[in-house]
Design an enzyme around this catalytic site. Structure first.
Site, PDB file in Angstrom:
ATOM      1  N   ASP A 208       0.863  -1.190   0.000  1.00 36.62           N
ATOM      2  CA  ASP A 208       0.000   0.000   0.000  1.00 36.62           C
ATOM      3  C   ASP A 208       0.896   1.235   0.000  1.00 36.62           C
ATOM      4  O   ASP A 208       1.847   1.328   0.771  1.00 36.62           O
ATOM      5  CB  ASP A 208      -0.904   0.001   1.242  1.00 36.62           C
ATOM      6  CG  ASP A 208      -1.978   1.087   1.181  1.00 36.62           C
ATOM      7  OD1 ASP A 208      -3.165   0.735   1.049  1.00 36.62           O
ATOM      8  OD2 ASP A 208      -1.615   2.283   1.249  1.00 36.62           O
ATOM      9  N   ASN A 216      -3.219  13.017  -4.670  1.00 30.88           N
ATOM     10  CA  ASN A 216      -4.425  13.521  -5.336  1.00 30.88           C
ATOM     11  C   ASN A 216      -4.761  14.934  -4.866  1.00 30.88           C
ATOM     12  O   ASN A 216      -5.046  15.821  -5.669  1.00 30.88           O
ATOM     13  CB  ASN A 216      -5.621  12.609  -5.042  1.00 30.88           C
ATOM     14  CG  ASN A 216      -5.554  11.307  -5.832  1.00 30.88           C
ATOM     15  OD1 ASN A 216      -5.004  11.258  -6.920  1.00 30.88           O
ATOM     16  ND2 ASN A 216      -6.100  10.249  -5.252  1.00 30.88           N
ATOM     17  N   HIS A 221      -5.882  14.337  -9.473  1.00 35.76           N
ATOM     18  CA  HIS A 221      -6.162  12.924  -9.677  1.00 35.76           C
ATOM     19  C   HIS A 221      -5.327  12.315 -10.800  1.00 35.76           C
ATOM     20  O   HIS A 221      -4.904  11.156 -10.726  1.00 35.76           O
ATOM     21  CB  HIS A 221      -7.658  12.767  -9.979  1.00 35.76           C
ATOM     22  CG  HIS A 221      -8.209  11.445  -9.567  1.00 35.76           C
ATOM     23  ND1 HIS A 221      -8.377  10.410 -10.451  1.00 35.76           N
ATOM     24  CD2 HIS A 221      -8.627  10.989  -8.359  1.00 35.76           C
ATOM     25  CE1 HIS A 221      -8.888   9.365  -9.816  1.00 35.76           C
ATOM     26  NE2 HIS A 221      -9.045   9.687  -8.551  1.00 35.76           N
ATOM     27  N   ASP A 225      -3.042   9.047 -10.759  1.00 41.75           N
ATOM     28  CA  ASP A 225      -3.132   7.898 -11.675  1.00 41.75           C
ATOM     29  C   ASP A 225      -1.759   7.537 -12.240  1.00 41.75           C
ATOM     30  O   ASP A 225      -1.394   6.358 -12.347  1.00 41.75           O
ATOM     31  CB  ASP A 225      -4.072   8.218 -12.844  1.00 41.75           C
ATOM     32  CG  ASP A 225      -5.536   8.118 -12.444  1.00 41.75           C
ATOM     33  OD1 ASP A 225      -5.805   7.746 -11.277  1.00 41.75           O
ATOM     34  OD2 ASP A 225      -6.405   8.416 -13.290  1.00 41.75           O
ATOM     35  N   GLU A 251      -5.081   1.890  -3.952  1.00 44.07           N
ATOM     36  CA  GLU A 251      -3.617   1.961  -4.055  1.00 44.07           C
ATOM     37  C   GLU A 251      -3.017   0.839  -3.234  1.00 44.07           C
ATOM     38  O   GLU A 251      -2.007   0.984  -2.570  1.00 44.07           O
ATOM     39  CB  GLU A 251      -3.077   3.337  -3.620  1.00 44.07           C
ATOM     40  CG  GLU A 251      -3.950   4.097  -2.650  1.00 44.07           C
ATOM     41  CD  GLU A 251      -3.870   3.554  -1.231  1.00 44.07           C
ATOM     42  OE1 GLU A 251      -4.696   2.678  -0.917  1.00 44.07           O
ATOM     43  OE2 GLU A 251      -2.998   3.996  -0.456  1.00 44.07           O
TER      44      GLU A 251
HETATM   45  P1  GH3 Z   1      -1.836   5.511   4.090  1.00 45.08           P
HETATM   46  O1  GH3 Z   1      -0.421   5.918   4.204  1.00 45.08           O
HETATM   47  O2  GH3 Z   1      -2.468   5.264   5.435  1.00 45.08           O
HETATM   48  O3  GH3 Z   1      -2.074   4.432   3.173  1.00 45.08           O
HETATM   49  O4  GH3 Z   1      -2.589   6.814   3.555  1.00 45.08           O
HETATM   50  P2  GH3 Z   1      -3.256   6.971   2.153  1.00 45.08           P
HETATM   51  O5  GH3 Z   1      -3.554   8.394   1.932  1.00 45.08           O
HETATM   52  O6  GH3 Z   1      -2.424   6.326   1.105  1.00 45.08           O
HETATM   53  O7  GH3 Z   1      -4.544   6.081   2.315  1.00 45.08           O
HETATM   54  P3  GH3 Z   1      -6.061   6.352   2.093  1.00 45.08           P
HETATM   55  O8  GH3 Z   1      -6.724   5.013   2.108  1.00 45.08           O
HETATM   56  O9  GH3 Z   1      -6.556   7.381   3.071  1.00 45.08           O
HETATM   57  O10 GH3 Z   1      -6.181   6.984   0.683  1.00 45.08           O
HETATM   58  C1  GH3 Z   1      -6.129   6.238  -0.487  1.00 45.08           C
HETATM   59  C2  GH3 Z   1      -6.331   7.177  -1.619  1.00 45.08           C
HETATM   60  O11 GH3 Z   1      -6.132   6.549  -2.865  1.00 45.08           O
HETATM   61  C3  GH3 Z   1      -7.710   7.748  -1.633  1.00 45.08           C
HETATM   62  C4  GH3 Z   1      -8.150   7.701  -3.083  1.00 45.08           C
HETATM   63  O12 GH3 Z   1      -8.552   8.957  -3.551  1.00 45.08           O
HETATM   64  C5  GH3 Z   1      -6.889   7.284  -3.795  1.00 45.08           C
HETATM   65  N1  GH3 Z   1      -7.181   6.450  -4.931  1.00 45.08           N
HETATM   66  C6  GH3 Z   1      -7.776   5.239  -4.941  1.00 45.08           C
HETATM   67  N2  GH3 Z   1      -7.872   4.777  -6.199  1.00 45.08           N
HETATM   68  C7  GH3 Z   1      -7.355   5.726  -7.013  1.00 45.08           C
HETATM   69  C8  GH3 Z   1      -7.186   5.848  -8.426  1.00 45.08           C
HETATM   70  O13 GH3 Z   1      -7.526   4.976  -9.218  1.00 45.08           O
HETATM   71  N3  GH3 Z   1      -6.597   6.979  -8.905  1.00 45.08           N
HETATM   72  C9  GH3 Z   1      -6.186   7.964  -8.060  1.00 45.08           C
HETATM   73  N4  GH3 Z   1      -5.630   9.028  -8.601  1.00 45.08           N
HETATM   74  N5  GH3 Z   1      -6.351   7.893  -6.742  1.00 45.08           N
HETATM   75  C10 GH3 Z   1      -6.917   6.792  -6.204  1.00 45.08           C
HETATM   76 MG    MG Z   2      -2.159   4.279   1.191  1.00 46.03          MG
HETATM   77 MG    MG Z   3      -5.209   2.054   0.997  1.00 48.40          MG
END
Ligand code: GH3
Ligand code: MG
Ligand code: MG
Length: 360
Positions: A208, A216, A221, A225, A251
């Site tokens: 992760d 983002n 965004h 990506d 992610e």
């Molecule tokens: P942590 O260190 O605890 O993992 O913090 P984090 O910010 O990485 O974790 P969190 O689960 O809060 O956020 C995950 C983010 O990933 C939120 C979401 O907007 C972003 N995300 C998920 N899928 C996609 C995608 O396909 N494209 C983009 N650009 N962002 C994505």
């Molecule tokens: Mg994360």
């Molecule tokens: Mg996550």
């Protein structure tokens, strides 16, 4: 005039071959009266030249001729793939079995005996012309069939390609090109059963990205990506060909490593962590850096009973890695894992070497 051939618009052409001009004339008159077109040749060589120059629909061929006799003419015509379908009626002088056998051998399709009975000749000519036209139709139908078969084969190949593409799309995550969650779960089931059967280890790593949400939030965004795609490339580069990589969540990525014990899986995850740490992800406004956390588990293990417990173990270890400060690889059941989850089983804790911490 009698209709020469039912299915042909033009009258049929009959080549009369005889070394006696009188015979040719009699036959020509009769056949023309029946509506046929005629041509004639006075000897074998002339006959072959005439057939090659303008192939007739039927040849009335005299056997007894000086020089090239009828049998030899028939043999040469039947040896030519372009001409062999032209029917040949052989004119034999006498009702002799030997001469008929020789004629059949040479390729004659039918016989009339001299002196010629014209009623019989008419019947045989008609029959042979019908045979010839059926042969031509058969040849045409065969060519059509071959064409249809070729088209069918091509359609089948196109279909197979479309199916393969459909299948690829169905198992692929559109953004990263990695397997999607459903497919990586299918692979997990398959690999787990395989490991169980063969008593081979199976390791599982959950990755992760750290603080990914802020990518983002800060850069948009699209940059997020792009970072995800580049991150996928890093894992692809570190993984072996037999490993399977899936996008498990936004992610979050699950990697299955068949035939791999826990230590080796930790080494793999650590290599990925180090590579991501070193990357400067480029975007329009400059570059950015992110780190990676990983949880690692492997089967067999006394506390892992099935495949979902294997994934859960890796996920729990990932959770510990996040809580312990991120940018690190934590192995399930290590001392730091157990200390973190507060289940300090002394025996297990002592038998494990602990998670790997990021280098300095
Ligand atoms: P942590 O260190 O605890 O993992 O913090 P984090 O910010 O990485 O974790 P969190 O689960 O809060 O956020 C995950 C983010 O990933 C939120 C979401 O907007 C972003 N995300 C998920 N899928 C996609 C995608 O396909 N494209 C983009 N650009 N962002 C994505
Ligand atoms: Mg994360
Ligand atoms: Mg996550």
């Amino acid at each position: 005039l009698a209709r020469a051939e039912r299915d042909a618009e033009r009258p049929s052409r009959i080549l009369i071959v005889d070394d006696h001009e009188d015979n040719i004339e009699v036959l020509r008159a009769r056949l023309q009266a029946l509506g046929y077109e005629t041509a004639s040749a006075r000897d074998g060589h002339e006959a072959i030249a005439a057939v090659q120059q303008h192939p007739p629909d039927l040849i009335l061929l005299d056997v007894m001729m000086p020089g090239l006799d009828g049998n030899e003419v028939a043999r040469r015509i039947k040896a030519d793939p372009e001409l062999r379908r032209i029917p040949i009626i052989m004119q034999t002088a006498l009702e002799s079995v030997e001469s008929k056998v020789a004629g059949l051998d040479a390729g004659a399709d039918d016989f009339v005996t001299k002196p010629i009975n014209f009623t019989e000749l008419t019947a045989r000519v008609k029959a042979m012309l019908r045979l010839g036209s059926m042969q031509r139709e058969l040849t045409r139908a065969n060519a059509d069939l071959a064409k249809l078969n070729a088209e069918l084969e091509k359609a089948n190949a196109d279909l197979a390609q479309a199916n393969a593409e459909l299948n690829r799309v169905a198992v692929t995550d559109g953004l990263t090109g990695l397997y999607n969650r459903r497919h990586i779960e299918d692979r997990l089931q398959e690999m787990f059963e395989h490991s169980r059967r063969l008593h081979e280890p199976l390791a599982c790593v959950m990755f992760d990205l750290d603080q990914f949400k802020s990518v983002n939030d800060t850069y948009g965004h699209q940059v997020g990506d792009k970072v995800l795609r580049e991150f996928a490339d890093v894992i692809r580069g570190v993984a072996r060909e037999v490993d399977r990589i899936g996008r498990f969540g936004g992610e979050e990525f699950l990697v299955l490593l068949p035939g791999t014990v826990l230590d080796a899986a930790v080494t793999f995850a650590e290599r990925a962590r180090q590579q991501v740490e070193a990357i400067e992800f480029e975007h329009e406004g400059g570059t950015l850096r992110r780190t990676l956390s990983a949880g690692v588990a492997a089967w067999p293990h006394p506390r892992i009973k099935d495949r979902s417990q294997l994934v859960k173990a890796a996920d729990d270890a990932l959770y510990a890695a996040k809580a312990l400060g991120r940018n690190r690889v934590v192995r399930f059941d290590s001392r730091e894992f157990n200390e973190y989850v507060g289940e300090g089983d002394e025996q297990l804790a002592n038998s494990n070497s602990g998670g790997i911490r990021p280098g300095a």
